[in-house]
Every structure is written in structure tokens, then in C-alpha cells.
Scaffold this motif. Sequence first.
Motif, PDB file in Angstrom:
ATOM      1  N   LEU A  22     -57.268  32.550 -15.999  1.00 47.99           N
ATOM      2  CA  LEU A  22     -56.248  32.091 -16.197  1.00 47.99           C
ATOM      3  C   LEU A  22     -55.550  32.325 -14.796  1.00 47.99           C
ATOM      4  CD1 LEU A  22     -54.291  30.221 -17.953  1.00 47.99           C
ATOM      5  CD2 LEU A  22     -53.339  32.531 -18.589  1.00 47.99           C
ATOM      6  N   ALA A  23     -55.425  31.391 -13.940  1.00 55.90           N
ATOM      7  CA  ALA A  23     -54.888  31.698 -12.597  1.00 55.90           C
ATOM      8  C   ALA A  23     -53.875  30.725 -12.082  1.00 55.90           C
ATOM      9  CB  ALA A  23     -55.796  31.724 -11.458  1.00 55.90           C
ATOM     10  N   VAL A  24     -52.458  30.978 -12.577  1.00 59.78           N
ATOM     11  CA  VAL A  24     -51.380  29.839 -12.413  1.00 59.78           C
ATOM     12  C   VAL A  24     -50.206  30.790 -11.815  1.00 59.78           C
ATOM     13  CG1 VAL A  24     -52.152  28.263 -14.221  1.00 59.78           C
ATOM     14  CG2 VAL A  24     -50.795  30.313 -14.858  1.00 59.78           C
ATOM     15  N   THR A  25     -49.068  30.043 -11.614  1.00 59.85           N
ATOM     16  CA  THR A  25     -47.721  30.851 -11.285  1.00 59.85           C
ATOM     17  C   THR A  25     -47.375  31.772 -12.510  1.00 59.85           C
ATOM     18  OG1 THR A  25     -46.329  28.814 -11.862  1.00 59.85           O
ATOM     19  CG2 THR A  25     -47.276  28.916  -9.650  1.00 59.85           C
ATOM     20  N   ALA A  26     -46.546  32.693 -12.249  1.00 60.53           N
ATOM     21  CA  ALA A  26     -46.043  33.652 -13.362  1.00 60.53           C
ATOM     22  C   ALA A  26     -45.442  32.903 -14.445  1.00 60.53           C
ATOM     23  CB  ALA A  26     -45.364  34.620 -12.526  1.00 60.53           C
ATOM     24  N   SER A  27     -44.504  31.889 -13.959  1.00 59.40           N
ATOM     25  CA  SER A  27     -43.581  31.294 -14.989  1.00 59.40           C
ATOM     26  C   SER A  27     -44.513  30.183 -15.805  1.00 59.40           C
ATOM     27  CB  SER A  27     -42.616  30.424 -13.799  1.00 59.40           C
ATOM     28  OG  SER A  27     -43.093  29.511 -13.462  1.00 59.40           O
ATOM     29  N   SER A  28     -45.627  30.066 -15.349  1.00 60.48           N
ATOM     30  CA  SER A  28     -46.284  29.115 -16.414  1.00 60.48           C
ATOM     31  C   SER A  28     -47.717  29.802 -17.139  1.00 60.48           C
ATOM     32  CB  SER A  28     -47.045  28.198 -15.359  1.00 60.48           C
ATOM     33  OG  SER A  28     -46.162  27.195 -14.618  1.00 60.48           O
ATOM     34  N   SER A  29     -47.524  30.927 -17.071  1.00 55.46           N
ATOM     35  CA  SER A  29     -48.904  31.738 -17.488  1.00 55.46           C
ATOM     36  C   SER A  29     -48.973  31.501 -19.236  1.00 55.46           C
ATOM     37  CB  SER A  29     -49.017  33.216 -16.983  1.00 55.46           C
ATOM     38  OG  SER A  29     -47.941  33.724 -17.963  1.00 55.46           O
ATOM     39  N   SER A  32     -52.318  26.105 -23.883  1.00 53.29           N
ATOM     40  CA  SER A  32     -52.955  24.811 -23.527  1.00 53.29           C
ATOM     41  C   SER A  32     -54.572  24.995 -23.505  1.00 53.29           C
ATOM     42  CB  SER A  32     -52.874  24.106 -21.914  1.00 53.29           C
ATOM     43  OG  SER A  32     -51.420  23.812 -22.126  1.00 53.29           O
ATOM     44  N   CYS A  33     -54.944  26.329 -23.304  1.00 57.47           N
ATOM     45  CA  CYS A  33     -56.442  26.621 -23.508  1.00 57.47           C
ATOM     46  C   CYS A  33     -57.230  26.948 -24.777  1.00 57.47           C
ATOM     47  CB  CYS A  33     -56.692  27.845 -22.312  1.00 57.47           C
ATOM     48  SG  CYS A  33     -56.513  27.714 -20.815  1.00 57.47           S
ATOM     49  N   LEU A  34     -55.992  27.435 -25.723  1.00 59.76           N
ATOM     50  CA  LEU A  34     -56.548  28.009 -27.097  1.00 59.76           C
ATOM     51  C   LEU A  34     -57.639  27.126 -27.888  1.00 59.76           C
ATOM     52  CD1 LEU A  34     -52.889  29.377 -27.960  1.00 59.76           C
ATOM     53  CD2 LEU A  34     -55.107  30.759 -27.091  1.00 59.76           C
ATOM     54  N   VAL A  40     -47.746  38.898 -14.260  1.00 63.89           N
ATOM     55  CA  VAL A  40     -46.634  38.875 -15.194  1.00 63.89           C
ATOM     56  C   VAL A  40     -46.432  40.101 -15.937  1.00 63.89           C
ATOM     57  CG1 VAL A  40     -47.194  36.295 -15.615  1.00 63.89           C
ATOM     58  CG2 VAL A  40     -48.230  38.129 -17.090  1.00 63.89           C
ATOM     59  N   SER A  41     -45.223  40.337 -16.606  1.00 64.70           N
ATOM     60  CA  SER A  41     -44.912  41.590 -17.272  1.00 64.70           C
ATOM     61  C   SER A  41     -46.092  41.923 -18.326  1.00 64.70           C
ATOM     62  CB  SER A  41     -43.531  41.405 -18.070  1.00 64.70           C
ATOM     63  OG  SER A  41     -43.766  40.384 -18.935  1.00 64.70           O
ATOM     64  N   PRO A  42     -45.977  43.275 -18.678  1.00 65.67           N
ATOM     65  CA  PRO A  42     -46.764  43.719 -19.612  1.00 65.67           C
ATOM     66  C   PRO A  42     -46.408  42.868 -21.139  1.00 65.67           C
ATOM     67  CG  PRO A  42     -46.230  45.505 -18.299  1.00 65.67           C
ATOM     68  CD  PRO A  42     -45.422  44.370 -17.897  1.00 65.67           C
ATOM     69  N   GLN A  43     -45.193  42.929 -21.077  1.00 72.33           N
ATOM     70  CA  GLN A  43     -44.827  42.373 -22.365  1.00 72.33           C
ATOM     71  C   GLN A  43     -45.637  40.751 -22.570  1.00 72.33           C
ATOM     72  OE1 GLN A  43     -43.006  43.522 -20.239  1.00 72.33           O
ATOM     73  NE2 GLN A  43     -40.921  44.311 -21.107  1.00 72.33           N
ATOM     74  N   ARG A  44     -45.607  39.927 -21.591  1.00 71.22           N
ATOM     75  CA  ARG A  44     -46.229  38.638 -21.473  1.00 71.22           C
ATOM     76  C   ARG A  44     -47.485  38.778 -21.807  1.00 71.22           C
ATOM     77  NH1 ARG A  44     -45.200  34.012 -18.186  1.00 71.22           N
ATOM     78  NH2 ARG A  44     -43.090  34.626 -18.104  1.00 71.22           N
ATOM     79  N   LYS A  45     -48.124  39.559 -21.032  1.00 72.32           N
ATOM     80  CA  LYS A  45     -49.647  39.932 -21.408  1.00 72.32           C
ATOM     81  C   LYS A  45     -50.078  40.186 -22.983  1.00 72.32           C
ATOM     82  CE  LYS A  45     -51.596  39.417 -17.014  1.00 72.32           C
ATOM     83  NZ  LYS A  45     -52.457  40.361 -16.233  1.00 72.32           N
ATOM     84  N   ILE A  46     -49.399  41.157 -23.518  1.00 73.86           N
ATOM     85  CA  ILE A  46     -49.254  41.502 -24.961  1.00 73.86           C
ATOM     86  C   ILE A  46     -49.150  40.231 -25.758  1.00 73.86           C
ATOM     87  CG2 ILE A  46     -48.434  42.696 -26.799  1.00 73.86           C
ATOM     88  CD1 ILE A  46     -47.787  44.716 -24.697  1.00 73.86           C
ATOM     89  N   GLU A  47     -48.305  39.294 -25.659  1.00 68.63           N
ATOM     90  CA  GLU A  47     -48.038  38.219 -26.211  1.00 68.63           C
ATOM     91  C   GLU A  47     -49.151  37.046 -25.822  1.00 68.63           C
ATOM     92  OE1 GLU A  47     -44.373  34.491 -26.549  1.00 68.63           O
ATOM     93  OE2 GLU A  47     -44.195  36.126 -24.901  1.00 68.63           O
ATOM     94  N   THR A  48     -49.639  37.033 -24.784  1.00 67.08           N
ATOM     95  CA  THR A  48     -50.665  36.191 -24.783  1.00 67.08           C
ATOM     96  C   THR A  48     -51.905  36.655 -25.351  1.00 67.08           C
ATOM     97  OG1 THR A  48     -49.844  35.548 -22.379  1.00 67.08           O
ATOM     98  CG2 THR A  48     -52.173  34.905 -22.683  1.00 67.08           C
ATOM     99  N   ALA A  49     -52.212  37.929 -25.099  1.00 70.80           N
ATOM    100  CA  ALA A  49     -53.514  38.523 -25.902  1.00 70.80           C
ATOM    101  C   ALA A  49     -53.613  38.026 -27.199  1.00 70.80           C
ATOM    102  CB  ALA A  49     -53.462  40.136 -25.686  1.00 70.80           C
ATOM    103  N   ALA A  50     -52.383  38.028 -27.895  1.00 74.75           N
ATOM    104  CA  ALA A  50     -52.203  37.905 -29.514  1.00 74.75           C
ATOM    105  C   ALA A  50     -52.735  36.394 -29.717  1.00 74.75           C
ATOM    106  CB  ALA A  50     -50.838  38.292 -30.002  1.00 74.75           C
TER     107      ALA A  50
END
Length: 231
Positions: free
Chosen positions: A52-59, A65-67, A82-92
Motif C-alpha cells: 500500500l503506497a499512496v499519499t498519507a491522507s489517502s492511506s 478499497s483493498c479489503l 502515517v501516524s501510529p494511530q492510523r497504522k493501528i486502525e488500518t491493521a485492525a
Amino acid sequence: GLLAQGAQLCTYDILFDDPANEGRLRGTAESLVVGISQNHVNAVKDADLVFLAVTASSSLAAAKSCLPGLRMGQLFLDINSVSPQRKIETAALVAATGAAYVDVAVMAPVAPYDHKVPCLIGGPGAEALLPRALSLGMKMEFVSAEVGQASAIKMFRSIMIEGLEALVLESMVAAAEFGVQERVLASLKETFPSLDWEKLSGYMIERVVSHGKRRASEMREVAETLNGIGL
């Protein structure tokens, strides 16, 4: 870089469908002999490794969209700044698909290194990624099984790097208005003699000009990270 290692690549980007792009990005993919998918789902469904390689605001939006195309056995590499918080949210979100999430922090400019750019990795899929990455010649260092640790290192490094770039840019642009930039550079060299300030300022200003929009988005993520810990 990965193509040279024999990897088969397939990609999708929203700019493929943007009339304003006039097919430039699609043409670049074709010239590299990279497969072009019609959407996010088709791009990821048959992949062993998903980047996943996009601009930070679109991550987050891009990840969502990939799910529907993700499955058990895949490794999902979130390489966005992106922030650790965003990574944690995406990881879930990724965990619910059965794919294993990898928090990737890219720690240097990609261009000189290609696929060998130094990266820090963490999260539930990080240890499984290491042997695969090694076989492809990638340079990845395991940080933690916890999502967010690798990204935190990148975020806090960015405070120094992008902060220094901003200071250099502001100083040199203002000095040039008064025609005193040579004097300012000489004074900096006297204070910090180990640094080539003329070369460094030229390099940093070029980086801001070329990557300013993306780096500004990254710094908003840094601000969010700092707000999250009360700084």
C-alpha cells in the motif's frame, strides 16, 4: 528493483482513471511491464505481498478499497508515512480479512536504493516477511510485533529531518532577498564545521520543491501523533 529480482508486479492507482493524468501513469506502468488492474480488489487478490503506497491522507481509504480482495496467507505491507494511530486502525481492518499486516517505515529516499531502501518493519506479519524480503534483496529490520513502533520511529525522525529542511528553506529564501546568503552560510559553517552547508541547503531546498506536498501531508501525521501523546 523488484522486477530485476524476478518478481511479477500488478498495480492499480486512481490516477489510471483520471482524465487529467492523460494516461501518463498508466503508460509508465506499461513501459515497465507491470500489470495494470481495473481496481484495488483485482490488484491484490492474487498477490503474495501487497504494497500500500499512496499519499498519507489517502492511506486509510485506499486500504479499505483493498479489503474485499485480501485473504489468508497474504502479507499486507503498509509503507505509508502515517501516524501510529492510523497504522493501528488500518491493521485492525486488515486482520479481519485473514491477511497479515506489516507496519513498514521507509527510512531513506527510495530513488538511490530502489527495493533495497532501508526499512523498519513491525506488526503481526513482520517476522514472516523477513525471509521473503531477504530473498528479494530487500533491506528490512524487525522492530516489534506491535503495530505502530516502526512508524513512530519514522515520525519522530521526520520532526528532525523535515524540521531542518523547513528551517534551511526559510533561512535561505529570506537571506537571498537581502543578498546575504553567502554570509549566512559562512556563519553556519563556522558554528557547525562538519557540515557542508552550501551543499546541504541546495539538497534540502530541492527536496522540498520536489516532494513538498507529500511531506506536508506526512508532517500533519506527525502533528497528529504528537497530539495523541499530549505534546
